[in-house]
Design an enzyme around this catalytic site. Sequence first.
Site, mmCIF file in Angstrom:
data_model
loop_
_atom_site.group_PDB
_atom_site.id
_atom_site.type_symbol
_atom_site.label_atom_id
_atom_site.label_comp_id
_atom_site.label_asym_id
_atom_site.label_seq_id
_atom_site.Cartn_x
_atom_site.Cartn_y
_atom_site.Cartn_z
ATOM 1 N N HIS A 187 27.964 -9.556 26.718
ATOM 2 C CA HIS A 187 26.512 -9.393 26.605
ATOM 3 C C HIS A 187 25.969 -10.556 25.780
ATOM 4 C CE1 HIS A 187 26.318 -4.774 27.476
ATOM 5 N NE2 HIS A 187 26.950 -5.464 28.410
ATOM 6 N N GLU A 216 24.360 -10.615 23.072
ATOM 7 C CA GLU A 216 24.590 -10.453 21.628
ATOM 8 C C GLU A 216 26.036 -10.756 21.258
ATOM 9 O OE1 GLU A 216 23.215 -8.229 23.736
ATOM 10 O OE2 GLU A 216 21.781 -6.911 22.712
ATOM 11 N N CYS A 270 22.744 -2.515 23.105
ATOM 12 C CA CYS A 270 23.475 -1.345 23.581
ATOM 13 C C CYS A 270 24.456 -0.916 22.486
ATOM 14 C CB CYS A 270 24.226 -1.682 24.873
ATOM 15 S SG CYS A 270 25.622 -2.784 24.610
ATOM 16 N N CYS A 321 26.981 -3.624 21.502
ATOM 17 C CA CYS A 321 26.442 -4.733 20.709
ATOM 18 C C CYS A 321 26.041 -4.274 19.308
ATOM 19 C CB CYS A 321 25.298 -5.392 21.456
ATOM 20 S SG CYS A 321 25.873 -6.220 22.959
HETATM 21 ZN ZN LIG Z 1 25.123 -5.019 24.753
#
Ligand SMILES: [Zn+2]
Length: 183
Positions: free
Chosen positions: A78, A80, A106, A109
């Site tokens: 992701h 992040e 999420c 992360c």
């Molecule tokens: Zn994430």
Amino acid sequence: MAASAVEIRLPDWMAARALPAAPASDEVCMRLAIAVAAENVARGTGGPFGACIRNDASGEVIGVGVNLAMPSGNPLLHAETVAISIAGARLGEPGGVTLFTSCEPCIMCLGASHWAQVSRIVSAASRVDAHEVGFSEGAGTPQLRAEMVARGVVFVDGVLREEAAAVLRRYAGQGGVIYGPKS
Ligand SMILES: [Zn+2]
């Protein structure tokens, strides 16, 4: 035999991109996170999310990431987690770090931010915006977030939300793959 090494390869256009001058303000950092998300969509190099990490003492951006889950085949990548990985050892420099992300993190992360000792998380689009285009972020983030708040992590939501949500809609509108679990 299983792979013995995993590489995080940023798109070439990111390597060519200049970082903002230090000290970079919150707005400059968030605009950077949204701009790389938008460019990732425009160039077809990954999902509609961007992030960066700033050392809050120097104001220097020490990591920038975009979502690479689809092109890499690695669901961990992701925006992040990529930005955190790029910042790497510099996360431990004095001064604390802020994570700027084009969408509320999420659970993965948030967990990565916990382990990276991120002291502040600033986000633009909301989980609702991500859900509206089909991403299913799963349950559990409110609990983890509450624990992080109790440990002193500061959350700032909705900064430039509309600009980041527009990137999500543009991605979905042009038929971008909605990866991850289905709702
Ligand atoms: Zn994430």
